[in-house]
Design a protein around this motif. Structure first.
Motif, PDB file in Angstrom:
ATOM      1  N   THR A 198       0.832  -1.201   0.000  1.00  0.00           N
ATOM      2  CA  THR A 198       0.000   0.000   0.000  1.00  0.00           C
ATOM      3  C   THR A 198       0.867   1.251   0.000  1.00  0.00           C
ATOM      4  N   ASP A 199       0.282   2.325  -0.446  1.00  0.00           N
ATOM      5  CA  ASP A 199       0.987   3.610  -0.484  1.00  0.00           C
ATOM      6  C   ASP A 199       0.581   4.420   0.747  1.00  0.00           C
ATOM      7  N   THR A 200       1.217   4.093   1.874  1.00  0.00           N
ATOM      8  CA  THR A 200       0.903   4.774   3.120  1.00  0.00           C
ATOM      9  C   THR A 200       2.184   4.945   3.924  1.00  0.00           C
ATOM     10  N   SER A 201       2.190   5.919   4.802  1.00  0.00           N
ATOM     11  CA  SER A 201       3.395   6.193   5.602  1.00  0.00           C
ATOM     12  C   SER A 201       3.360   5.486   6.955  1.00  0.00           C
ATOM     13  N   PHE A 202       2.338   4.702   7.220  1.00  0.00           N
ATOM     14  CA  PHE A 202       2.211   4.023   8.505  1.00  0.00           C
ATOM     15  C   PHE A 202       3.223   2.871   8.619  1.00  0.00           C
ATOM     16  N   THR A 203       3.638   2.604   9.845  1.00  0.00           N
ATOM     17  CA  THR A 203       4.531   1.476  10.125  1.00  0.00           C
ATOM     18  C   THR A 203       3.757   0.440  10.932  1.00  0.00           C
ATOM     19  N   VAL A 204       4.311  -0.739  11.054  1.00  0.00           N
ATOM     20  CA  VAL A 204       3.670  -1.808  11.824  1.00  0.00           C
ATOM     21  C   VAL A 204       3.429  -1.355  13.267  1.00  0.00           C
ATOM     22  N   SER A 205       4.370  -0.643  13.846  1.00  0.00           N
ATOM     23  CA  SER A 205       4.212  -0.201  15.243  1.00  0.00           C
ATOM     24  C   SER A 205       3.118   0.857  15.401  1.00  0.00           C
ATOM     25  N   ASP A 206       2.729   1.516  14.312  1.00  0.00           N
ATOM     26  CA  ASP A 206       1.634   2.502  14.362  1.00  0.00           C
ATOM     27  C   ASP A 206       0.266   1.828  14.447  1.00  0.00           C
ATOM     28  N   ILE A 207       0.207   0.553  14.054  1.00  0.00           N
ATOM     29  CA  ILE A 207      -1.080  -0.130  13.882  1.00  0.00           C
ATOM     30  C   ILE A 207      -1.360  -1.088  15.023  1.00  0.00           C
ATOM     31  N   ASN A 208      -2.484  -0.881  15.665  1.00  0.00           N
ATOM     32  CA  ASN A 208      -2.930  -1.795  16.713  1.00  0.00           C
ATOM     33  C   ASN A 208      -3.653  -2.989  16.097  1.00  0.00           C
ATOM     34  N   GLY A 209      -4.365  -2.776  15.001  1.00  0.00           N
ATOM     35  CA  GLY A 209      -5.053  -3.879  14.348  1.00  0.00           C
ATOM     36  C   GLY A 209      -5.815  -3.461  13.113  1.00  0.00           C
ATOM     37  N   LEU A 210      -5.920  -4.401  12.175  1.00  0.00           N
ATOM     38  CA  LEU A 210      -6.782  -4.277  11.001  1.00  0.00           C
ATOM     39  C   LEU A 210      -7.807  -5.387  11.121  1.00  0.00           C
ATOM     40  N   PHE A 211      -9.085  -5.019  11.107  1.00  0.00           N
ATOM     41  CA  PHE A 211     -10.147  -5.941  11.475  1.00  0.00           C
ATOM     42  C   PHE A 211     -11.169  -6.147  10.369  1.00  0.00           C
ATOM     43  N   LEU A 212     -11.758  -7.324  10.408  1.00  0.00           N
ATOM     44  CA  LEU A 212     -12.915  -7.662   9.589  1.00  0.00           C
ATOM     45  C   LEU A 212     -13.925  -8.271  10.550  1.00  0.00           C
ATOM     46  N   ASN A 213     -15.004  -7.548  10.791  1.00  0.00           N
ATOM     47  CA  ASN A 213     -16.052  -7.995  11.713  1.00  0.00           C
ATOM     48  C   ASN A 213     -17.188  -8.600  10.908  1.00  0.00           C
ATOM     49  N   LEU A 214     -17.516  -9.849  11.205  1.00  0.00           N
ATOM     50  CA  LEU A 214     -18.613 -10.542  10.524  1.00  0.00           C
ATOM     51  C   LEU A 214     -19.797 -10.594  11.465  1.00  0.00           C
ATOM     52  N   ARG A 215     -20.934 -10.073  10.992  1.00  0.00           N
ATOM     53  CA  ARG A 215     -22.131 -10.034  11.832  1.00  0.00           C
ATOM     54  C   ARG A 215     -23.311 -10.638  11.082  1.00  0.00           C
ATOM     55  N   TYR A 216     -23.901 -11.643  11.724  1.00  0.00           N
ATOM     56  CA  TYR A 216     -25.055 -12.324  11.144  1.00  0.00           C
ATOM     57  C   TYR A 216     -26.228 -12.189  12.104  1.00  0.00           C
ATOM     58  N   LYS A 217     -27.359 -11.734  11.584  1.00  0.00           N
ATOM     59  CA  LYS A 217     -28.591 -11.641  12.380  1.00  0.00           C
ATOM     60  C   LYS A 217     -29.754 -11.478  11.412  1.00  0.00           C
TER      61      LYS A 217
END
Length: 162
Positions: free
Chosen positions: A105-124
């Motif tokens: 990706t074209d971003t200036s963020f580093t691994v230490s900047d990121i707490n998490g990248l999430f995918l939340n699945l919700r079924y109802k």
């Protein structure tokens, strides 16, 4: 953060429960309602392992259970004659996968900047939605990471439906 309605629920559930499609994701938490309610905290309990086992298994990775470990348990709870009443599964990209994602990706963020990248699945109510999420360890007005993650997940979900 975006919400993506899953139109092919049966096919998506097949990928989720019967295939290895999501196996590399970490699962910090999940809730499932079938004949009873089940809640799982995916954070690994260090005391369960000997010191050597823990260091071997989790030295270089996030100490959170992978979907590969929880998928058979969830499959057993969901399978049967009835569909679940609801579920919520939080999937998190592993540290290694975050590194790989950042390199493409074209971003200036580093691994230490990121707490998490999430995918939340919700079924109802017979509807399934995938909701993206990002969590940073720093304050930033830069949304490039969030937009890149949203696009990656959209493409990923589209690839599952074709």
């Amino acid at each position: 953060m975006i919400s993506i309605p899953i139109t092919e629920v049966k096919l998506f559930m097949n990928h989720l429960l019967c295939r290895s499609t999501f196996d590399a994701f970490c699962v910090p938490e999940l809730s499932l309602s079938t004949f009873a309610s089940f809640h799982m905290d995916g954070h690994i309990l260090k005391d369960y392992y000997t010191k050597e086992e823990y260091e071997t298994l989790y030295k270089d990775r996030t100490p959170i259970a992978r979907w590969k470990q929880l998928r058979p348990v969830c499959f057993e709870l969901i399978r049967g004659n009835h569909t679940p009443l609801s579920f919520s599964i939080v999937l998190q990209l592993s540290s290694r996968a975050v590194e790989s994602f950042l390199s493409e990706t074209d971003t200036s963020f580093t691994v230490s900047d990121i707490n998490g990248l999430f995918l939340n699945l919700r079924y109802k109510d017979s509807r399934l939605n995938a909701v993206t999420g990002t969590s940073l360890n720093i304050f930033s007005m830069d949304k490039s990471l969030e937009h890149a993650w949203d696009q990656k997940i959209q493409k990923f979900i589209l690839s599952l439906e074709s």
